[in-house]
Write an enzyme that holds these catalytic residues in place. Structure first.
Site, PDB file in Angstrom:
ATOM      1  N   GLY A 111      17.101   2.928   7.973  1.00 55.52           N
ATOM      2  CA  GLY A 111      15.676   2.724   7.724  1.00 55.52           C
ATOM      3  C   GLY A 111      15.387   1.359   7.128  1.00 55.52           C
ATOM      4  N   ARG A 146      10.566  12.255  -9.149  1.00 53.85           N
ATOM      5  CA  ARG A 146      10.042  11.257 -10.074  1.00 53.85           C
ATOM      6  C   ARG A 146       9.409  11.835 -11.332  1.00 53.85           C
ATOM      7  NH1 ARG A 146       7.185   7.700  -5.364  1.00 53.85           N
ATOM      8  NH2 ARG A 146       9.027   6.531  -4.682  1.00 53.85           N
ATOM      9  N   CYS A 160       6.274   2.083  -4.987  1.00 57.44           N
ATOM     10  CA  CYS A 160       6.242   0.620  -4.909  1.00 57.44           C
ATOM     11  C   CYS A 160       5.057   0.030  -5.662  1.00 57.44           C
ATOM     12  CB  CYS A 160       6.234   0.164  -3.456  1.00 57.44           C
ATOM     13  SG  CYS A 160       4.935   0.901  -2.442  1.00 57.44           S
ATOM     14  N   GLN A 178      -2.590  -2.644   0.220  1.00 59.53           N
ATOM     15  CA  GLN A 178      -1.237  -2.320   0.623  1.00 59.53           C
ATOM     16  C   GLN A 178      -0.968  -2.648   2.094  1.00 59.53           C
ATOM     17  OE1 GLN A 178      -1.405   1.424  -2.400  1.00 59.53           O
ATOM     18  NE2 GLN A 178       0.250   1.521  -0.917  1.00 59.53           N
ATOM     19  N   GLY A 182       4.280  -0.697   4.200  1.00 57.91           N
ATOM     20  CA  GLY A 182       4.417   0.409   3.269  1.00 57.91           C
ATOM     21  C   GLY A 182       4.464   1.748   3.962  1.00 57.91           C
ATOM     22  N   HIS A 187       2.519  -6.066  -0.961  1.00 56.19           N
ATOM     23  CA  HIS A 187       1.309  -5.458  -1.505  1.00 56.19           C
ATOM     24  C   HIS A 187       0.643  -6.403  -2.504  1.00 56.19           C
ATOM     25  CE1 HIS A 187       2.426  -1.918   0.519  1.00 56.19           C
ATOM     26  NE2 HIS A 187       2.841  -1.160  -0.482  1.00 56.19           N
TER      27      HIS A 187
END
Length: 336
Positions: A10, A99, A129, A156, A160, A242
Site C-alpha cells: 500500500g 487509537r 494524519c 485534505q 489521504g 494536507h
C-alpha cells in the site's frame, strides 16, 4: 532489529520502506506481509529483493520480530493484532483500530514520546494524519501558554483517500478537459474544480468521524481531556499534503513574536512566514518533505489570548510513515 511491515504494497507501506531506508534504520531482517492478492509481489529494499508474504493467523510468521508496522486498515489490525504481538513484537499501528483504547498509547514523538514506553498490549497507535500535523504545531504553543481552545479547518489532499483516489482526481480533470462526464467513485462528489466538506461518515452530533478523531486524539495525545476542539475537515483537489488553518486560545496572552520563536525552536516544525515576500507553506511545494511547516502566524482578531496560523505537511510522510518510524527510533534509543 528485526522488522515487519503489514500492508507493504500500500501507499503507506511503500512510504515506510522509503523512510526506513532514508533514515538508515538498523534492520537485520525485514519481513513484508500483505493480502492474498499482493502476496508474491517483489520489493527491492537496500539492494535486496524481498517477497511479500500472505498474512495469515500463523504466529510463527512474527517469530523474532521486534517491531511490526501495520498499515492495512482497522479490520486487519483488529483481526491480526494478537498474532502479530504473540511472540513479543511491538505493533506500531497506523489504523484507527486501537487509537482510543485506554491501554494503547497514541504517540507523536515530538509531543509525547514517553507514552510509547507504556504499552501493556504491545500495541502503539499512530494517530490520524490530520491530528499528527496539528499537535506537532500545537505543542510548542501549549508549552509556552496552556491552550484552552482549538478551532481547525483542514484542506485534505486526495492522497489521504489512497492511490485510487489520486487517480480519480487526475481522471476527472482529464475527462473535463476533453468534454466528457467525470466519474465519481471514491469521493461523495466530483473533486476536480471543487471542495467537499465531508470526510468519513457523519456522527449524531453533526461532525464526521474524521473531525471527531481530531477532537478525541488531540485530547489523548496532549493529556488534556478538558481542551476544547472543533474541526471541519474538507477534501480539496490537491494530490498530496494536507493543509490546516488553526486558531488557538491560550490561558495567558501570547504575542506573535513569542509564538514564532516557539515554532522556530520546536522539533519537527519549520517556519515559512514572510507574507510580504509571498512566503508561506503550500502543499504543491512541500509534498515529500518531513516537517510540519507553519506560516501566516498572526493574532486572532475574534478571540482573547488567541493566535491564528496555517500549517502544511505531507500526510503520507509525517502523517503516517515517518511518525511510525520515529516511534520505533525512540523505542530503539531506550534499548541501547
Amino acid at each position: 532489529m528485526n522488522v515487519a511491515i503489514v500492508g507493504a504494497s500500500g501507499a503507506v507501506g511503500q512510504e515506510l520502506l522509503k523512510v526506513l531506508d532514508q533514515r538508515d534504520f538498523p534492520i537485520d531482517e525485514l519481513r513484508l506481509f500483505g493480502s492474498k492478492r499482493s502476496a508474491g509481489s517483489k520489493v527491492v529494499f537496500r539492494g535486496r529483493e524481498l517477497t511479500i508474504r500472505e498474512l495469515t493467523r500463523d504466529e510463527s510468521l512474527f517469530e523474532g520480530i521486534d517491531i511490526a508496522f501495520t498499515s492495512a486498515g482497522a479490520g486487519t489490525s483488529r483481526e491480526f493484532a494478537d498474532i502479530i504481538t504473540a511472540r513479543g513484537a511491538i505493533m506500531i499501528d497506523n489504523s484507527s483500530a486501537f487509537r482510543m483504547d485506554p491501554d494503547v498509547p497514541l504517540v507523536v514523538p515530538e509531543v509525547n514520546a514517553a507514552d510509547a514506553l507504556d504499552a501493556p498490549r504491545r500495541i502503539i497507535g499512530n494517530p490520524n494524519c490530520t491530528t499528527i500535523q496539528m499537535v506537532v504545531a500545537l505543542a510548542p504553543i501549549d508549552r509556552l501558554a496552556k491552550i484552552r481552545r482549538i478551532r481547525v479547518a483542514t484542506y485534505q489532499a486526495a492522497s489521504g483517500a489512497g492511490a485510487s483516489a489520486m487517480q480519480e482526481l487526475a481522471d476527472q480533470h482529464a475527462a473535463l478537459a476533453s468534454g466528457k462526464e467525470p466519474k465519481v467513485e471514491k469521493f461523495v462528489a466530483q473533486l476536480a474544480y471543487n471542495v467537499i466538506p465531508h470526510i468519513d461518515v457523519f456522527t449524531d452530533n453533526g461532525y464526521t468521524k474524521e473531525e471527531m478523531k481530531m477532537v478525541n486524539e488531540t485530547r489523548k495525545i496532549m493529556h488534556d481531556p478538558d481542551i476544547r476542539v472543533s474541526a471541519t475537515c474538507v477534501r480539496v483537489p490537491v494530490m498530496r499534503s494536507h493543509s490546516e488553518a488553526i486558531w488557538v486560545e491560550t490561558q495567558k496572552p501570547l504575542t506573535v513574536a513569542e509564538a514564532r520563536a516557539a515554532f522556530e525552536a520546536a522539533p519537527g516544525v519549520v517556519v515559512m512566514d514572510n507574507p510580504a515576500e509571498k512566503v508561506y507553506p503550500m502543499p504543491l511545494e512541500l509534498a515529500g518533505c518531513d516537517p510540519v511547516y507553519v506560516g501566516r502566524i498572526r493574532q486572532d482578531l475574534a478571540g482573547d489570548n488567541a493566535i491564528a496560523f496555517w500549517t502544511v505537511s505531507d500526510q503520507i510522510r509525517k502523517g503516517a510513515a515517518l511518525n511510525a518510524v520515529q516511534i520505533a527510533e525512540f523505542l530503539l534509543s531506550k534499548r541501547q
